[in-house]
Write an enzyme that holds these catalytic residues in place. Structure first.
Site, PDB file in Angstrom:
ATOM      1  N   GLY A  68       0.775  -1.375  -0.121  1.00 16.76           N
ATOM      2  CA  GLY A  68       0.273  -0.154   0.535  1.00 16.76           C
ATOM      3  C   GLY A  68       0.577   1.042   0.020  1.00 16.76           C
ATOM      4  O   GLY A  68       0.800   2.399   0.393  1.00 16.76           O
ATOM      5  N   LYS A  92       2.687   2.997  -2.533  1.00 16.00           N
ATOM      6  CA  LYS A  92       2.073   3.157  -4.202  1.00 16.00           C
ATOM      7  C   LYS A  92       0.247   3.858  -4.057  1.00 16.00           C
ATOM      8  O   LYS A  92       0.758   5.085  -4.515  1.00 16.00           O
ATOM      9  CB  LYS A  92       2.976   2.977  -4.232  1.00 16.00           C
ATOM     10  CG  LYS A  92       4.012   1.868  -5.204  1.00 16.00           C
ATOM     11  CD  LYS A  92       4.203   1.444  -6.659  1.00 16.00           C
ATOM     12  CE  LYS A  92       6.298   0.803  -6.689  1.00 16.00           C
ATOM     13  NZ  LYS A  92       6.417  -0.244  -5.295  1.00 16.00           N
ATOM     14  N   CYS A 146      11.523  -5.029  -9.871  1.00 17.00           N
ATOM     15  CA  CYS A 146      12.480  -4.923  -8.200  1.00 17.00           C
ATOM     16  C   CYS A 146      13.293  -5.460  -8.461  1.00 17.00           C
ATOM     17  O   CYS A 146      15.039  -6.241  -8.013  1.00 17.00           O
ATOM     18  CB  CYS A 146      11.875  -5.473  -7.457  1.00 17.00           C
ATOM     19  SG  CYS A 146      11.407  -4.109  -6.319  1.00 17.00           S
ATOM     20  N   ASP A 181       2.788  -3.013 -10.762  1.00 18.93           N
ATOM     21  CA  ASP A 181       4.393  -3.712  -9.481  1.00 18.93           C
ATOM     22  C   ASP A 181       3.954  -5.261  -9.944  1.00 18.93           C
ATOM     23  O   ASP A 181       3.762  -5.448  -9.060  1.00 18.93           O
ATOM     24  CB  ASP A 181       4.204  -2.267  -8.605  1.00 18.93           C
ATOM     25  CG  ASP A 181       5.777  -2.246  -7.664  1.00 18.93           C
ATOM     26  OD1 ASP A 181       6.581  -3.805  -8.446  1.00 18.93           O
ATOM     27  OD2 ASP A 181       5.997  -2.708  -6.575  1.00 18.93           O
TER      28      ASP A 181
END
Length: 542
Positions: free
Chosen positions: A385, A387, A506, A449
Site C-alpha cells: 500500500g 504506492k 524490483c 508493480d
C-alpha cells in the site's frame, strides 16, 4: 585522715635520681659564667680594632698627592694601572655597618703587605696574561696610553680571527667533502630501494592463472578470502587490458571462468546469477554492484501531506532524538533516517499516519505516473500500500483509486495503511490481475508493480543470491507478460487527461524488464513516452 594539698603553694623539688648521680657539671659550667660586676672581656680581633681606632684618631689622614703623568682635572679618577688590583666587594653585598668597619680595618692592616707583594710580582711577572688573554705589553698603544678592558678584548679577538681562518677553511672543506660523500651514499641507497621496489612491482603486476593442480588443491582446502579478493582485482585488471597484460598461451575464457568461480566464492552467489550479472554489466560496474549489494540501505520515510508538512514532521522527529536529512532535491516528501533513539515504526507520528516507511526507489513509479486530481487510477499489485497511499496524497483524496492484489493475506497491510494515513478515495479488491479487464476497465492511469525475482533488492533479501535460477526468471517473465497485457487492456485509450501505464519491477534482469516491454509493444498498439525523471540510466533497447 591526711594533709590536704594546697594548689597555691608550689613546692620546690630537687634534681631527679639521674641528676644526683651526674656530679661535677656545676663546676664545669662555672668556668663559662662571667661575674656581672666585672669588666667584659674582648676578643683578640676586637682588641686589635680598638687599637687601630685609637691610632686613626691620633694621626690625621694625609691627602693623596696626584701621581705624575696627569696634569688635567681628570687626575682624581684617571690613574695608570701599574699593578693588578684586588677586586673590591660592592656596597650592596655588605650586610651591616659593623661588617663595613671590619673590612676597612682589615684593608688598613693588609695594605702594606699587598703593595710590597704586588711590586715584586710586577718585577718578576712582566709577561703575565690578564683575564681577557692579552699581554700586559700590549695594554698600552703606540701613544703610551693604557687600553680599556673592552679594547683589549677586541684586539684579542682580532688576533684569534687572523690565526684561525685557514683552519676554519680546512674544516669547512672537509665537512663539505663528507656531506658530498653522504649524499652520494644516500642516492645509491635510494636507487637500490627503487630498483627493489620496481622489481617487486613487476613481479606483482604480472598476474598468472593458477594451474589445474592448484585449482584442485583450492577445491579441497579452504582459501583465504583476502587472497581471493586480490586475485579478483588482478583478474579484472588483466581483462580490462587483455592485449597488454594477458599471459601468453591463455585465452579470455580461462580468465573469465576463474573470475566467475572467485566471485561465487567471495560474494556467496550461485554460478547462474553471477553468469547473468557478468553478461549484464561491464567488469568494473559488476564489482561496484556486488559491493553495493553488501551494504544495507538507509531507512527512508515518506511524509503524508494529507496530515502534515515535511518541515513540521522533521522537527517533531528531531525533538524525539531522530537524526534525519531530506532525501534529495528530486523529492519534496522524502526523509532519510540515519539513526534514532526511538523505534521509527512506533512513534506517535507514525501511528497517527503522518509518515509511511517506504523505500526511495518506490517513489519513482508514482512520480512517473503523476496521477491528477479527479482521475480514476488502478494499482494492479497494490500490497503493501505504499504506492497506493502516495497516489492518494497526490490526488488529495479526490477521484478514485482501485487497489487490487491477488494475495488476500497481503491485502490486510493495505487496509491498515489506508486507514492509518487517512485515505478516503481508495477501493480495495482481490482479483487475479490477468482477469481484471473482465471485472473493470476504463481507467485513466494504471500502475503495474509486477511480481519479480527480486534481483534488484539483494541488500534487503540476501537469500536471492542462491535461491534463484533460470527457471524462476523465466516463470516471472511469463507472468509479467500476461499482467502487462491485462494492464494495457484496462487503460482507457480515449481518456482526455490520461491513458498512461507505468510498468516497474524490483529486478535488474533483462528478461523481466526490456523483454516484457518489447513483448507489449509487439502485442498491443502502444508506444513509449518519457517518464519525466531526469536521473538514472537508460534501459537496453537492442
Amino acid at each position: 585522715m591526711g594533709r590536704k594539698l594546697d594548689p597555691t603553694i608550689k613546692v620546690k623539688r630537687g634534681p631527679g635520681r639521674k641528676a644526683r648521680k651526674q656530679k661535677g657539671a656545676e663546676t664545669e659550667l662555672t668556668k663559662f659564667f662571667v661575674e656581672e660586676g666585672g669588666p667584659k672581656k674582648l676578643s683578640s680581633r676586637a682588641r686589635k680594632r680598638a687599637v687601630k681606632r685609637a691610632q686613626v684618631t691620633k694621626e690625621p689622614k694625609q691627602e693623596e698627592k696626584p701621581k705624575k703623568g696627569f696634569s688635567d682635572e681628570n687626575n682624581k679618577w684617571l690613574k695608570p694601572a701599574q699593578r693588578k688590583r684586588k677586586i673590591e666587594q660592592s656596597e650592596e653585598a655588605e650586610d651591616s655597618d659593623s661588617q663595613w668597619e671590619e673590612d676597612d680595618d682589615d684593608d688598613d692592616n693588609e695594605e702594606g703587605f699587598i703593595n710590597k707583594q704586588m711590586e715584586e710580582e710586577d718585577d718578576d711577572d712582566e709577561d703575565m696574561v690578564d683575564d681577557y688573554g692579552a699581554d700586559e705589553g700590549d695594554d698600552q698603544d703606540s701613544d703610551g696610553e693604557e687600553l680599556l678592558p673592552i679594547e683589549k678584548a677586541a684586539r684579542k679577538q682580532k688576533k684569534q680571527t687572523s690565526v684561525k681562518p685557514e683552519s676554519d677553511d680546512d674544516d669547512d672543506e672537509e665537512e663539505e667533502e663528507e656531506d658530498d660523500d653522504e649524499e652520494k651514499e644516500d642516492l645509491k641507497e635510494d636507487e637500490d630501494e627503487e630498483d627493489t621496489v620496481q622489481a617487486n612491482f613487476d613481479e606483482t603486476e604480472q598476474f598468472k592463472l593458477p594451474g589445474a593442480a592448484d585449482r584442485a588443491k583450492e577445491g579441497l582446502l579452504q582459501m583465504d578470502l583476502q587472497t581471493i579478493h586480490q586475485r579478483i582485482r588482478d583478474n579484472v585488471d588483466v581483462l580490462s587490458h587483455f592485449t597488454e597484460k594477458r599471459e601468453e598461451g591463455k585465452e579470455r575464457s580461462e580468465y573469465l571462468s576463474l573470475l566467475r568461480s572467485d566471485l561465487c566464492t567471495y560474494y556467496s552467489y550461485n554460478e547462474f546469477l553471477i553468469s547473468k550479472l557478468m553478461d549484464l554489466f561491464p567488469l568494473s560496474e559488476l564489482i561496484d554492484f556486488l559491493e553495493a549489494n553488501e551494504i544495507q540501505r538507509p531507512v527512508t520515510i515518506r511524509t503524508n501531506t494529507l496530515k502534515t508538512r515535511r518541515r513540521d514532521l522533521a522537527q517533531a522527529l528531531i525533538n524525539r532524538g531522530v537524526n534525519l536529512d531530506p532525501l534529495g532535491k528530486w523529492s519534496k516528501v522524502g526523509l532519510v533516517i540515519y539513526d534514532s533513539s526511538v523505534p521509527i515504526g512506533a512513534t506517535p507520528e507514525y501511528l497517527s499516519g503522518q509518515y509511511m516507511l517506504q523505500g526511495a526507489s518506490s517513489f519513482l513509479p508514482v512520480m512517473a505516473l503523476s496521477p491528477q486530481e479527479g482521475e480514476s487510477v488502478l494499482d494492479m499489485s497494490a500490497a503493501p500500500g505504499g504506492k497506493t497511499t502516495y497516489m492518494a496524497q497526490l490526488m488529495r483524496n479526490t477521484g478514485m483509486i482501485v487497489a487490487n492484489d491477488a494475495n488476500a493475506d497481503r491485502l490486510k497491510s493495505v487496509v491498515g495503511n489506508i486507514h492509518r494515513l487517512g485515505v478516503t478515495n481508495a477501493v480495495i479488491c482481490n482479483y487475479d490481475g490477468r482477469q481484471f479487464p473482465k471485472v473493470m476497465g476504463g481507467f485513466d492511469r494504471v500502475l503495474l508493480d509486477a511480481p519479480c525475482s527480486g534481483t534488484g533488492v539483494i541488500s534487503k533479501d540476501p537469500g536471492v543470491k542462491t535461491s534463484k535460477d533460470e527457471a524462476d526468471i523465466l516463470r516471472s517473465a511469463h507472468l509479467q507478460k500476461e499482467l502487462i497485457l491485462s494492464a494495457i487492456d484496462s487503460v482507457n485509450a480515449d481518456s482526455p487527461t490520461g491513458g498512461y501505464l507505468v510498468y516497474c519491477t524490483c529486478s535488474i534482469m533483462v528478461e523481466e524488464n526490456e523483454w516484457v516491454v518489447d513483448y507489449a509493444l509487439k502485442k498491443r498498439n502502444v508506444k513509449l513516452v518519457p517518464t519525466g525523471l531526469d536521473f538514472g540510466n537508460e534501459g537496453f533497447i537492442r
